[in-house]
Write a protein that holds these residues in place. Structure first.
Motif, PDB file in Angstrom:
ATOM      1  N   ARG A 163      -0.074 -23.049  45.521  1.00  0.00           N
ATOM      2  CA  ARG A 163       0.072 -24.726  44.672  1.00  0.00           C
ATOM      3  C   ARG A 163       0.472 -25.505  45.225  1.00  0.00           C
ATOM      4  N   PRO A 164       0.618 -27.192  44.485  1.00  0.00           N
ATOM      5  CA  PRO A 164      -1.451 -27.051  43.844  1.00  0.00           C
ATOM      6  C   PRO A 164      -2.381 -26.723  44.115  1.00  0.00           C
ATOM      7  N   VAL A 165      -3.150 -26.337  43.934  1.00  0.00           N
ATOM      8  CA  VAL A 165      -4.476 -25.955  44.370  1.00  0.00           C
ATOM      9  C   VAL A 165      -5.338 -26.144  43.867  1.00  0.00           C
ATOM     10  N   HIS A 166      -6.366 -27.118  43.450  1.00  0.00           N
ATOM     11  CA  HIS A 166      -7.868 -27.953  42.686  1.00  0.00           C
ATOM     12  C   HIS A 166      -8.576 -26.736  43.730  1.00  0.00           C
ATOM     13  N   VAL A 167      -9.329 -26.200  42.935  1.00  0.00           N
ATOM     14  CA  VAL A 167     -10.497 -25.258  42.990  1.00  0.00           C
ATOM     15  C   VAL A 167     -11.562 -26.431  42.182  1.00  0.00           C
ATOM     16  N   LEU A 168     -12.075 -26.834  43.205  1.00  0.00           N
ATOM     17  CA  LEU A 168     -13.128 -28.073  42.969  1.00  0.00           C
ATOM     18  C   LEU A 168     -15.050 -26.868  42.389  1.00  0.00           C
ATOM     19  N   ALA A 169     -15.254 -25.893  43.198  1.00  0.00           N
ATOM     20  CA  ALA A 169     -16.436 -25.477  42.956  1.00  0.00           C
ATOM     21  C   ALA A 169     -16.806 -24.197  43.606  1.00  0.00           C
ATOM     22  N   VAL A 170     -17.079 -22.756  42.585  1.00  0.00           N
ATOM     23  CA  VAL A 170     -17.713 -22.094  43.091  1.00  0.00           C
ATOM     24  C   VAL A 170     -19.012 -21.597  43.187  1.00  0.00           C
ATOM     25  N   ARG A 171     -19.483 -21.670  44.381  1.00  0.00           N
ATOM     26  CA  ARG A 171     -20.580 -21.214  44.516  1.00  0.00           C
ATOM     27  C   ARG A 171     -21.468 -20.270  45.593  1.00  0.00           C
ATOM     28  N   GLU A 172     -22.448 -20.058  45.615  1.00  0.00           N
ATOM     29  CA  GLU A 172     -23.175 -18.680  46.147  1.00  0.00           C
ATOM     30  C   GLU A 172     -22.783 -19.326  47.438  1.00  0.00           C
ATOM     31  N   GLY A 173     -21.934 -18.482  48.374  1.00  0.00           N
ATOM     32  CA  GLY A 173     -22.021 -18.345  49.694  1.00  0.00           C
ATOM     33  C   GLY A 173     -22.457 -17.931  50.184  1.00  0.00           C
TER      34      GLY A 173
END
Length: 371
Positions: free
Chosen positions: A96-106
């Motif tokens: 922390r602090p870590v911001h998750v921007l997007a989760v997509r297919e990898g």
């Protein structure tokens, strides 16, 4: 990583604990990411007047009881310190602090988790982001013309800020009634408006009633509808403070106004109320925008969930979502998610980790803690 846990509130810490229980190692096999500045989840942002004694049903995290808490201290301090001890005891190594921007297919069947500290490739994701970051602001005609102060309950500073002011409180949930009763003691005047007449629950509320309420919320989630809060189907518990406020007229409710004026609020039947402040105690929505690239939402607007697993993607588990939004529900959801994730990981051979450091044990030994 095998697993990325997003969020370190009650649900995220519960999931991290159970990941350790099944043998996964922090920063080797799984990682916990939290965008808050300190331990405590959403509790660290609660208003100072919400003391620990006023908290409704804070259930202990798995493996460590919360004991000896001073009911007179702010809940943000008590629970923040408790979460800090918990993270340290089990060495969960929350980033922390870590911001998750997007989760997509990898690549290779993994999820690509894009964050402010880099990209993680995960075989599974535990989403424990809660709702605090998505306060819901209704929109009403004339809202932009109001000359006073508008704020959401997420930024409620305590009753002192409303001394001598005329305040309209919007919302019939637990926060709205708590704020209203506090503010009424110092304000020049208060007005309470809600879309529906509030339901006050008399008598005991046991396990049978609790299960029935959770089942109603769970049914919406299973259908892919946006989750409702458990309190929306249980009603508000009647206690001495609420009974007294009703007798004093503080909880005399008006139907929702039709528009906002520069001086206050107004109804189409000609009623008007002048106000200096409008406090929107109108709830929150699930903070799941970062999951949008995975296209998990159903036509109804929510993510269909079976247990904790997203119906459209078995790699994604939502904890603290819908029926598991309570503290005890979050604990159970964390364990359930890990059980399913373990079965998922067992179906696919893990990567070679012969060079990984040996796991460390939390203070006191994790294996000795009963679950």
């Amino acid at each position: 990583m095998d697993v990325v846990v997003v969020g370190a509130g009650q649900a995220g810490l519960s999931a991290a604990y159970h990941l350790r229980r099944v043998g996964l190692r922090p920063d080797v096999d799984f990682v916990v990411l939290d965008h808050a500045p300190s331990p405590g989840g959403a509790w660290q942002f609660r208003w100072p007047s919400l003391t620990y004694g006023k908290v409704h049903g804070m259930h202990a995290l798995p493996g460590m009881e919360l004991t000896g808490a001073d009911d007179g201290r702010p809940s943000s301090e008590v629970i923040g310190e408790y979460f800090t001890r918990y993270e340290d005891a089990f060495r969960l190594r929350v980033h922390r602090p870590v911001h998750v921007l997007a989760v997509r297919e990898g690549d290779g069947g993994r999820l690509r988790v894009e964050t402010s500290e880099g990209v993680y490739a995960a075989r599974a994701l535990v989403n424990a982001t809660g709702t605090w970051d998505r306060p819901f602001w209704p929109r009403y005609p004339g809202q932009e013309t109001f000359r006073g102060w508008q704020l959401h309950t997420a930024r409620y500073p305590g009753p002192e800020a409303f001394a001598g002011r005329r305040v309209v409180v919007v919302g019939g949930g637990a926060s709205g009634t708590q704020h209203l009763m506090e503010i009424a003691e110092v304000a020049a005047g208060t007005t309470w408006v809600t879309r529906r007449a509030p339901v006050f629950r008399e008598g005991p509320f046991g396990e049978v009633q609790g299960r029935a309420a959770v089942a109603l919320v769970e049914e919406r989630v299973r259908k892919g509808l946006p989750p409702q809060s458990v309190v929306s189907v249980t009603g508000l518990p009647m206690n001495e403070a609420i009974r007294r406020a009703r007798e004093q007229g503080v909880l005399d409710r008006l139907p929702m106004f039709d528009r906002i004026t520069p001086e206050g609020v107004a109804w189409d039947d000609g009623r008007r109320v002048e106000a200096d402040v409008i406090l929107w105690a109108t709830g929150f929505r699930a903070a799941i925008d970062h999951l949008a690239p995975l296209k998990l939402r159903e036509p109804g607007g929510g993510i269909a969930v079976e247990g904790t697993r997203a119906v459209r993607d078995e790699r994604v588990h939502l904890v603290g979502y819908g029926p598991s939004a309570s503290t005890i529900g979050a604990n159970r959801a964390g364990r359930a998610a890990v059980n399913e994730i373990q079965r998922l990981l067992d179906r696919v051979p893990p990567a070679d980790r012969s060079d990984a450091p040996p796991p460390d044990e939390p203070t006191g030994g994790l294996a000795a803690v009963p679950v």
